[in-house]
Design a protein around this motif. Structure first.
Motif, PDB file in Angstrom:
ATOM      1  N   ALA A 175       0.836  -1.206   0.000  1.00  0.00           N
ATOM      2  CA  ALA A 175       0.000   0.000   0.000  1.00  0.00           C
ATOM      3  C   ALA A 175       0.868   1.252   0.000  1.00  0.00           C
ATOM      4  CB  ALA A 175      -0.932  -0.011   1.202  1.00  0.00           C
ATOM      5  N   CYS A 176       1.927   1.239   0.796  1.00  0.00           N
ATOM      6  CA  CYS A 176       2.840   2.386   0.840  1.00  0.00           C
ATOM      7  C   CYS A 176       3.579   2.537  -0.488  1.00  0.00           C
ATOM      8  CB  CYS A 176       3.840   2.228   1.974  1.00  0.00           C
ATOM      9  SG  CYS A 176       3.099   2.340   3.626  1.00  0.00           S
ATOM     10  N   GLU A 177       3.949   1.421  -1.100  1.00  0.00           N
ATOM     11  CA  GLU A 177       4.640   1.455  -2.387  1.00  0.00           C
ATOM     12  C   GLU A 177       3.738   2.061  -3.464  1.00  0.00           C
ATOM     13  OE1 GLU A 177       7.579   1.121  -5.153  1.00  0.00           O
ATOM     14  OE2 GLU A 177       7.786   0.658  -3.022  1.00  0.00           O
ATOM     15  N   ILE A 178       2.459   1.763  -3.382  1.00  0.00           N
ATOM     16  CA  ILE A 178       1.500   2.293  -4.347  1.00  0.00           C
ATOM     17  C   ILE A 178       1.325   3.797  -4.178  1.00  0.00           C
ATOM     18  CG2 ILE A 178      -0.988   2.314  -4.900  1.00  0.00           C
ATOM     19  CD1 ILE A 178      -0.947  -0.714  -4.507  1.00  0.00           C
ATOM     20  N   GLY A 179       1.549   4.267  -2.955  1.00  0.00           N
ATOM     21  CA  GLY A 179       1.446   5.706  -2.740  1.00  0.00           C
ATOM     22  C   GLY A 179       0.643   6.129  -1.524  1.00  0.00           C
ATOM     23  N   TRP A 180       0.161   5.150  -0.772  1.00  0.00           N
ATOM     24  CA  TRP A 180      -0.560   5.492   0.446  1.00  0.00           C
ATOM     25  C   TRP A 180       0.400   6.073   1.488  1.00  0.00           C
ATOM     26  CZ3 TRP A 180      -4.680   1.397   2.201  1.00  0.00           C
ATOM     27  CH2 TRP A 180      -5.578   1.157   1.147  1.00  0.00           C
ATOM     28  N   GLY A 181      -0.148   6.916   2.371  1.00  0.00           N
ATOM     29  CA  GLY A 181       0.628   7.386   3.501  1.00  0.00           C
ATOM     30  C   GLY A 181       0.707   6.294   4.548  1.00  0.00           C
ATOM     31  N   PRO A 182       1.572   6.459   5.552  1.00  0.00           N
ATOM     32  CA  PRO A 182       1.736   5.427   6.591  1.00  0.00           C
ATOM     33  C   PRO A 182       0.469   5.190   7.410  1.00  0.00           C
ATOM     34  CG  PRO A 182       2.892   7.444   7.183  1.00  0.00           C
ATOM     35  CD  PRO A 182       2.457   7.606   5.763  1.00  0.00           C
ATOM     36  N   GLU A 183      -0.410   6.181   7.446  1.00  0.00           N
ATOM     37  CA  GLU A 183      -1.676   6.021   8.170  1.00  0.00           C
ATOM     38  C   GLU A 183      -2.823   6.164   7.173  1.00  0.00           C
ATOM     39  OE1 GLU A 183      -1.907   8.738  11.386  1.00  0.00           O
ATOM     40  OE2 GLU A 183      -0.099   7.987  12.382  1.00  0.00           O
ATOM     41  N   PHE A 184      -3.410   5.032   6.792  1.00  0.00           N
ATOM     42  CA  PHE A 184      -4.501   5.073   5.820  1.00  0.00           C
ATOM     43  C   PHE A 184      -5.805   4.694   6.504  1.00  0.00           C
ATOM     44  CE2 PHE A 184      -1.561   1.535   5.152  1.00  0.00           C
ATOM     45  CZ  PHE A 184      -2.317   0.451   5.572  1.00  0.00           C
ATOM     46  N   ASP A 185      -6.878   5.289   6.032  1.00  0.00           N
ATOM     47  CA  ASP A 185      -8.189   5.139   6.666  1.00  0.00           C
ATOM     48  C   ASP A 185      -9.018   4.107   5.911  1.00  0.00           C
ATOM     49  OD1 ASP A 185     -10.542   5.378   8.006  1.00  0.00           O
ATOM     50  OD2 ASP A 185     -11.044   7.373   7.235  1.00  0.00           O
ATOM     51  N   LEU A 186      -9.110   2.904   6.463  1.00  0.00           N
ATOM     52  CA  LEU A 186      -9.863   1.845   5.800  1.00  0.00           C
ATOM     53  C   LEU A 186     -11.370   2.047   5.905  1.00  0.00           C
ATOM     54  CD1 LEU A 186      -7.777  -1.344   6.658  1.00  0.00           C
ATOM     55  CD2 LEU A 186      -7.786   0.025   4.567  1.00  0.00           C
ATOM     56  N   LYS A 187     -11.793   3.074   6.638  1.00  0.00           N
ATOM     57  CA  LYS A 187     -13.218   3.400   6.673  1.00  0.00           C
ATOM     58  C   LYS A 187     -13.636   4.161   5.420  1.00  0.00           C
ATOM     59  CE  LYS A 187     -13.474   3.569  11.733  1.00  0.00           C
ATOM     60  NZ  LYS A 187     -13.767   4.409  12.937  1.00  0.00           N
ATOM     61  N   SER A 188     -12.663   4.682   4.724  1.00  0.00           N
ATOM     62  CA  SER A 188     -12.925   5.357   3.453  1.00  0.00           C
ATOM     63  C   SER A 188     -13.229   4.314   2.381  1.00  0.00           C
ATOM     64  CB  SER A 188     -11.707   6.182   3.039  1.00  0.00           C
ATOM     65  OG  SER A 188     -11.723   6.467   1.667  1.00  0.00           O
ATOM     66  N   ASP A 189     -14.304   4.509   1.649  1.00  0.00           N
ATOM     67  CA  ASP A 189     -14.677   3.540   0.610  1.00  0.00           C
ATOM     68  C   ASP A 189     -13.564   3.363  -0.418  1.00  0.00           C
ATOM     69  OD1 ASP A 189     -17.109   3.086   1.787  1.00  0.00           O
ATOM     70  OD2 ASP A 189     -18.226   4.457   0.486  1.00  0.00           O
ATOM     71  N   LEU A 190     -12.915   4.464  -0.789  1.00  0.00           N
ATOM     72  CA  LEU A 190     -11.853   4.387  -1.794  1.00  0.00           C
ATOM     73  C   LEU A 190     -10.657   3.615  -1.269  1.00  0.00           C
ATOM     74  CD1 LEU A 190     -10.902   5.202  -4.592  1.00  0.00           C
ATOM     75  CD2 LEU A 190     -10.043   7.348  -3.626  1.00  0.00           C
ATOM     76  N   CYS A 191     -10.262   3.894  -0.021  1.00  0.00           N
ATOM     77  CA  CYS A 191      -9.138   3.160   0.569  1.00  0.00           C
ATOM     78  C   CYS A 191      -9.463   1.683   0.743  1.00  0.00           C
ATOM     79  CB  CYS A 191      -8.755   3.773   1.918  1.00  0.00           C
ATOM     80  SG  CYS A 191      -7.816   5.303   1.807  1.00  0.00           S
ATOM     81  N   TRP A 192     -10.685   1.406   1.161  1.00  0.00           N
ATOM     82  CA  TRP A 192     -11.076   0.011   1.345  1.00  0.00           C
ATOM     83  C   TRP A 192     -11.051  -0.745   0.023  1.00  0.00           C
ATOM     84  CZ3 TRP A 192     -11.192  -3.664   4.689  1.00  0.00           C
ATOM     85  CH2 TRP A 192     -11.897  -4.841   4.399  1.00  0.00           C
ATOM     86  N   LYS A 193     -11.519  -0.128  -1.039  1.00  0.00           N
ATOM     87  CA  LYS A 193     -11.500  -0.768  -2.357  1.00  0.00           C
ATOM     88  C   LYS A 193     -10.065  -1.106  -2.757  1.00  0.00           C
ATOM     89  CE  LYS A 193     -12.899   0.057  -7.190  1.00  0.00           C
ATOM     90  NZ  LYS A 193     -11.533  -0.001  -7.785  1.00  0.00           N
ATOM     91  N   ASP A 194      -9.158  -0.153  -2.582  1.00  0.00           N
ATOM     92  CA  ASP A 194      -7.755  -0.414  -2.902  1.00  0.00           C
ATOM     93  C   ASP A 194      -7.176  -1.516  -2.008  1.00  0.00           C
ATOM     94  OD1 ASP A 194      -7.645   1.442  -4.896  1.00  0.00           O
ATOM     95  OD2 ASP A 194      -6.606   2.982  -3.737  1.00  0.00           O
ATOM     96  N   TRP A 195      -7.569  -1.509  -0.740  1.00  0.00           N
ATOM     97  CA  TRP A 195      -7.065  -2.504   0.200  1.00  0.00           C
ATOM     98  C   TRP A 195      -7.495  -3.917  -0.214  1.00  0.00           C
ATOM     99  CZ3 TRP A 195      -3.292  -3.156   3.208  1.00  0.00           C
ATOM    100  CH2 TRP A 195      -3.316  -4.015   4.305  1.00  0.00           C
ATOM    101  N   VAL A 196      -8.731  -4.059  -0.633  1.00  0.00           N
ATOM    102  CA  VAL A 196      -9.212  -5.354  -1.117  1.00  0.00           C
ATOM    103  C   VAL A 196      -8.428  -5.774  -2.358  1.00  0.00           C
ATOM    104  CG1 VAL A 196     -11.182  -6.576  -2.124  1.00  0.00           C
ATOM    105  CG2 VAL A 196     -11.527  -5.067  -0.157  1.00  0.00           C
ATOM    106  N   GLU A 197      -8.209  -4.843  -3.266  1.00  0.00           N
ATOM    107  CA  GLU A 197      -7.496  -5.166  -4.505  1.00  0.00           C
ATOM    108  C   GLU A 197      -6.048  -5.541  -4.241  1.00  0.00           C
ATOM    109  OE1 GLU A 197      -8.180  -1.728  -6.905  1.00  0.00           O
ATOM    110  OE2 GLU A 197     -10.235  -2.322  -7.453  1.00  0.00           O
TER     111      GLU A 197
END
Length: 207
Positions: free
Chosen positions: A124-146
């Motif tokens: 996730a960090c390599e893709i460009g996320w910050g060290p603290e990502f919010d999985l409650k966000s629909d967009l972040c959750w979608k990326d997390w699943v992928e």
């Protein structure tokens, strides 16, 4: 531009060829002149012919074996991977529900040498996320699943297996997503649920 214009342009253009180019200009120009002499019909006739040719091409493509439609160099994959992932959809790079058909999954698989030793968090960090990502966000959750779908299935495709801890973590994420989509109503929810459940089953064998 009509066909006569094309013939004239090619006749002029090939005049610059040298003997060393190994091109039979005379035979080529004879061919063009024979084509010029053909009765090509009206523009509507030509459009109909083009439409028919396109329809035939589509039918031929649809009739092909689904495995043959995949643009994959199987020498780059583990020999057992196709037995494990035995549905062509699993290998699609254009199907959003496949492990590497969405943008995130495709990027991970394309740069596998970068991601092969990373955890989902590191990926996730390599893709460009910050060290603290919010999985409650629909967009972040979608990326997390992928991410959690792409990593284990890339291991399977490349090595024929998957680290147990990665498989277990990914299965947990996918099952959580199944719980989330069960409360939703959208056009492809049934197909998505079916596919994600199948991928959970695939991961079971590595845990």
């Amino acid at each position: 531009m009509d066909f006569d214009d094309v013939v004239d342009a090619l006749t002029y253009g090939t005049g610059t060829l040298k003997p060393s180019d190994d091109f039979d200009r005379s035979s080529f120009l004879d061919f063009l002149q024979r084509q010029r002499a053909l009765d090509r019909g009206t523009p509507d006739d030509i459009r109909r012919a083009v439409d028919m040719a396109h329809e035939l091409q589509v039918k031929r493509w649809e009739a092909r074996d689904p495995w043959d439609k995949l643009d994959i160099d199987w020498d780059e994959m583990h020999p057992n991977a196709r037995d494990i992932l035995d549905d062509p959809q699993d290998w699609s790079f254009s199907d959003d529900f496949s492990p590497h058909g969405n943008d995130t999954g495709a990027d991970i698989f394309a740069d596998w040498t970068v991601y092969q030793n990373l955890t989902p968090e590191e990926a996730a960090c390599e893709i460009g996320w910050g060290p603290e990502f919010d999985l409650k966000s629909d967009l972040c959750w979608k990326d997390w699943v992928e991410i959690n779908l792409a990593l284990p299935f890339a291991h399977i495709k490349k090595t024929g297996t998957c680290p147990p801890d990665l498989a277990a973590k990914a299965r947990t994420v996918l099952r959580h997503d199944l719980e989330k989509v069960a409360t939703q109503s959208w056009e492809h929810v049934e197909e998505y649920t079916k596919r994600l459940s199948r991928y959970c089953d695939k991961l079971d064998r590595f845990i």
